[in-house]
Design a protein around this motif. Structure first.
Motif, PDB file in Angstrom:
ATOM      1  N   ALA A   2      -0.819 -43.255   0.845  1.00  0.00           N
ATOM      2  CA  ALA A   2      -0.302 -42.286  -0.117  1.00  0.00           C
ATOM      3  C   ALA A   2       1.157 -42.002   0.197  1.00  0.00           C
ATOM      4  N   ARG A   3       1.893 -41.560  -0.817  1.00  0.00           N
ATOM      5  CA  ARG A   3       3.283 -41.195  -0.588  1.00  0.00           C
ATOM      6  C   ARG A   3       3.347 -39.904   0.207  1.00  0.00           C
ATOM      7  N   ALA A   4       4.166 -39.904   1.253  1.00  0.00           N
ATOM      8  CA  ALA A   4       4.303 -38.713   2.102  1.00  0.00           C
ATOM      9  C   ALA A   4       4.857 -37.527   1.321  1.00  0.00           C
ATOM     10  N   ALA A   5       5.512 -37.806   0.182  1.00  0.00           N
ATOM     11  CA  ALA A   5       6.045 -36.732  -0.658  1.00  0.00           C
ATOM     12  C   ALA A   5       4.958 -35.798  -1.164  1.00  0.00           C
ATOM     13  N   SER A   6       3.680 -36.213  -1.043  1.00  0.00           N
ATOM     14  CA  SER A   6       2.568 -35.330  -1.411  1.00  0.00           C
ATOM     15  C   SER A   6       2.626 -34.016  -0.639  1.00  0.00           C
ATOM     16  N   LEU A   7       3.260 -34.047   0.534  1.00  0.00           N
ATOM     17  CA  LEU A   7       3.343 -32.859   1.390  1.00  0.00           C
ATOM     18  C   LEU A   7       4.709 -32.180   1.309  1.00  0.00           C
ATOM     19  N   ARG A   8       5.475 -32.492   0.286  1.00  0.00           N
ATOM     20  CA  ARG A   8       6.793 -31.869   0.167  1.00  0.00           C
ATOM     21  C   ARG A   8       6.649 -30.347   0.071  1.00  0.00           C
ATOM     22  N   GLY A   9       7.417 -29.637   0.889  1.00  0.00           N
ATOM     23  CA  GLY A   9       7.300 -28.184   0.960  1.00  0.00           C
ATOM     24  C   GLY A   9       6.403 -27.700   2.083  1.00  0.00           C
ATOM     25  N   TYR A  10       5.628 -28.623   2.673  1.00  0.00           N
ATOM     26  CA  TYR A  10       4.673 -28.272   3.739  1.00  0.00           C
ATOM     27  C   TYR A  10       5.351 -27.668   4.965  1.00  0.00           C
ATOM     28  N   PRO A  11       6.393 -28.286   5.533  1.00  0.00           N
ATOM     29  CA  PRO A  11       6.982 -27.716   6.751  1.00  0.00           C
ATOM     30  C   PRO A  11       7.474 -26.286   6.555  1.00  0.00           C
ATOM     31  N   VAL A  14       4.480 -23.816   6.268  1.00  0.00           N
ATOM     32  CA  VAL A  14       3.872 -23.584   7.582  1.00  0.00           C
ATOM     33  C   VAL A  14       4.756 -22.673   8.427  1.00  0.00           C
ATOM     34  N   ASP A  15       6.051 -22.921   8.404  1.00  0.00           N
ATOM     35  CA  ASP A  15       6.979 -22.076   9.174  1.00  0.00           C
ATOM     36  C   ASP A  15       6.900 -20.623   8.715  1.00  0.00           C
ATOM     37  N   GLU A  16       6.862 -20.402   7.415  1.00  0.00           N
ATOM     38  CA  GLU A  16       6.812 -19.042   6.879  1.00  0.00           C
ATOM     39  C   GLU A  16       5.520 -18.330   7.264  1.00  0.00           C
ATOM     40  N   GLY A  18       4.108 -18.630  10.076  1.00  0.00           N
ATOM     41  CA  GLY A  18       4.099 -18.390  11.515  1.00  0.00           C
ATOM     42  C   GLY A  18       3.813 -19.606  12.362  1.00  0.00           C
ATOM     43  N   GLY A  19       3.740 -20.781  11.761  1.00  0.00           N
ATOM     44  CA  GLY A  19       3.487 -22.000  12.520  1.00  0.00           C
ATOM     45  C   GLY A  19       4.745 -22.826  12.703  1.00  0.00           C
ATOM     46  N   ASP A  20       4.552 -24.030  13.194  1.00  0.00           N
ATOM     47  CA  ASP A  20       5.648 -24.976  13.369  1.00  0.00           C
ATOM     48  C   ASP A  20       5.347 -26.182  12.489  1.00  0.00           C
ATOM     49  N   GLY A  21       5.970 -26.213  11.307  1.00  0.00           N
ATOM     50  CA  GLY A  21       5.645 -27.241  10.321  1.00  0.00           C
ATOM     51  C   GLY A  21       5.891 -28.652  10.803  1.00  0.00           C
ATOM     52  N   ALA A  22       7.030 -28.870  11.460  1.00  0.00           N
ATOM     53  CA  ALA A  22       7.359 -30.220  11.922  1.00  0.00           C
ATOM     54  C   ALA A  22       6.366 -30.688  12.966  1.00  0.00           C
ATOM     55  N   ARG A  23       6.048 -29.816  13.918  1.00  0.00           N
ATOM     56  CA  ARG A  23       5.127 -30.200  14.985  1.00  0.00           C
ATOM     57  C   ARG A  23       3.725 -30.455  14.441  1.00  0.00           C
ATOM     58  N   LEU A  24       3.294 -29.642  13.483  1.00  0.00           N
ATOM     59  CA  LEU A  24       1.961 -29.829  12.926  1.00  0.00           C
ATOM     60  C   LEU A  24       1.874 -31.152  12.169  1.00  0.00           C
ATOM     61  N   LEU A  25       2.912 -31.498  11.428  1.00  0.00           N
ATOM     62  CA  LEU A  25       2.923 -32.783  10.736  1.00  0.00           C
ATOM     63  C   LEU A  25       2.861 -33.945  11.723  1.00  0.00           C
ATOM     64  N   GLU A  26       3.665 -33.849  12.776  1.00  0.00           N
ATOM     65  CA  GLU A  26       3.749 -34.941  13.745  1.00  0.00           C
ATOM     66  C   GLU A  26       2.436 -35.149  14.483  1.00  0.00           C
ATOM     67  N   ARG A  27       1.631 -34.128  14.544  1.00  0.00           N
ATOM     68  CA  ARG A  27       0.310 -34.283  15.162  1.00  0.00           C
ATOM     69  C   ARG A  27      -0.520 -35.325  14.422  1.00  0.00           C
ATOM     70  N   ARG A  66      -1.112 -22.619  -2.521  1.00  0.00           N
ATOM     71  CA  ARG A  66       0.252 -22.152  -2.241  1.00  0.00           C
ATOM     72  C   ARG A  66       1.242 -23.309  -2.216  1.00  0.00           C
ATOM     73  N   LEU A  67       0.835 -24.423  -1.625  1.00  0.00           N
ATOM     74  CA  LEU A  67       1.743 -25.556  -1.558  1.00  0.00           C
ATOM     75  C   LEU A  67       2.023 -26.114  -2.955  1.00  0.00           C
ATOM     76  N   SER A  68       1.027 -26.119  -3.817  1.00  0.00           N
ATOM     77  CA  SER A  68       1.247 -26.613  -5.179  1.00  0.00           C
ATOM     78  C   SER A  68       2.267 -25.749  -5.917  1.00  0.00           C
ATOM     79  N   ASP A  69       2.340 -24.452  -5.574  1.00  0.00           N
ATOM     80  CA  ASP A  69       3.323 -23.561  -6.190  1.00  0.00           C
ATOM     81  C   ASP A  69       4.751 -23.988  -5.863  1.00  0.00           C
ATOM     82  N   ARG A  70       4.933 -24.666  -4.719  1.00  0.00           N
ATOM     83  CA  ARG A  70       6.265 -25.010  -4.247  1.00  0.00           C
ATOM     84  C   ARG A  70       6.755 -26.373  -4.736  1.00  0.00           C
ATOM     85  N   GLN A  71       5.871 -27.131  -5.317  1.00  0.00           N
ATOM     86  CA  GLN A  71       6.223 -28.509  -5.657  1.00  0.00           C
ATOM     87  C   GLN A  71       6.569 -28.649  -7.136  1.00  0.00           C
TER      88      GLN A  71
END
Length: 363
Positions: A2-11, A14-16, A18-27, A66-71
């Motif tokens: 799948a295109r990674a753009a499916s998660l656009r707005g995710y980092p 997640v940051d907002e 209280g998490g770490d969006g980049a680190r969670l993705l890299e997991r 919530r993520l769909s609201d951002r895309q």
């Protein structure tokens, strides 16, 4: 895949929270750069797990909504141009139905009869094999995205009800507020019930020139692939060549399918996984022999064979010549022109053009 753009707005989301969006993705093996890259592809399962993990670890059960609201439509890349410039909503849905696999190899969208047989109503059926793996957040993200795209296209589109194939992840009232209509849970599939007359409603500001250009691009680059499981399997194999023999269960997993379902789909098209794999190996081997100086031992390992003698045998079967004869023929045709050096990093073949003429030929 799948295109990674499916998660656009995710980092950022997640940051907002209280998490770490980049680190969670890299997991899950996804980089933030890939999310912003229109061409980057990742396993569909990785996207599903990233969404599930964010919802669970950040105590945000409506994360997918919530993520769909951002895309916006740009997450679909070239497909978004064709959809947003369709003449009518029906044309837009038809285009998405035909080419949505470009965005995610495992999903599909189609118009179906109304499941409750209400006159003047049809349903948009979205199917995501990821629901079998419990990726309910991904279902919510997709359903929310379809809802937003319909509203952006024609405004209030008269949604009668939406059916989701999972229990409510957040309070049911949250879903009702989000969709502005009745929401039914634990259905057999995802359905958005809409007025049939909506299909003929024109899309404001559509540009037929852009529509023609984008449809021509999709047709030239993805002709008939939406109808071919063979092509989807081939694309997945090509994206994931390693030094070990590709496994049908691994490919099925990347396509969000069960192995037996994949076997049946290929059989319906008159082929088998072994035949598709053989064709992929043949094409990669031909290119490596003709366009590179990669040693035979490395080619053997790269395409998943154990012995160089096996490489010689299959190349004879494919091309009626030995590997060295194929390479020598290519050299003669080029008249001794500079060759292309190859580096193999992870699952990607990187062809590095060392001569100016080779660079010009590559465009």
């Amino acid at each position: 895949m799948a295109r990674a753009a499916s998660l656009r707005g995710y980092p950022a989301l997640v940051d907002e929270l209280g998490g770490d969006g980049a680190r969670l993705l890299e997991r899950f093996g996804i980089t933030p750069a890939a999310v912003n890259d229109d061409d980057a592809v990742v396993p569909g399962e990785a996207i599903g797990w990233a969404l599930q993990a964010a919802a669970a670890e950040l105590d945000c059960p409506d994360f997918g909504l919530r993520l769909s609201d951002r895309q916006d439509d740009s997450v679909l890349g070239a497909l978004s141009v064709a959809i947003s410039n369709a003449a009518t909503l029906g044309d837009a849905i038809s285009c998405a139905s035909k080419y949505l696999f470009v965005h995610h190899a495992g999903i599909s969208l189609a118009l179906v009869p109304d499941p409750v047989d209400q006159p003047g109503v049809v349903a948009i059926n979205f199917r995501d094999p990821g629901e079998a793996n419990g990726f309910a957040q991904g279902i919510d993200l997709s359903a929310g995205s379809i809802h937003h795209r319909l509203r952006r296209a024609v405004g209030d589109y008269g949604l009668r009800s939406i059916h989701l194939p999972h229990p409510p992840l957040a309070p049911a009232a949250r879903y009702a507020e989000f969709f502005g209509a009745e929401v039914r849970f634990e259905s057999s599939t995802t359905l958005l019930r809409i007025p049939a007359e909506l299909l003929n409603r024109p899309i404001p500001c559509s540009d037929q020139v852009l529509r023609t250009i984008s449809m021509d691009y999709l047709a030239r680059n993805y002709s008939e692939l939406d109808k071919s499981m063979t092509a989807r399997v081939r694309i997945t194999i090509d994206h994931n060549f390693t030094g070990t023999k590709p496994d049908i269960d691994d490919v099925a997993k990347r396509l969000s399918m069960h192995g037996r379902s994949l076997q049946r789909a290929l059989a319906d098209e008159g082929t088998t996984f072994s035949e598709v794999l053989d064709g992929a190996r043949r094409d990669v081997t031909y290119r490596l022999l003709r366009e590179t100086d990669m040693p035979m031992t490395e080619i053997t390992a790269l395409i998943g064979l154990r012995e160089q003698s096996t490489l010689t045998r299959v190349v004879r079967r494919w091309f009626g010549a030995t590997p060295q004869q194929v390479r020598n023929t290519a050299r003669s045709e080029r008249g001794g022109a500079p060759r292309i050096q190859v580096a193999h990093k992870g699952n990607t073949l990187l062809f590095e053009h060392r001569a100016l003429e080779a660079e010009k030929r590559s465009g």
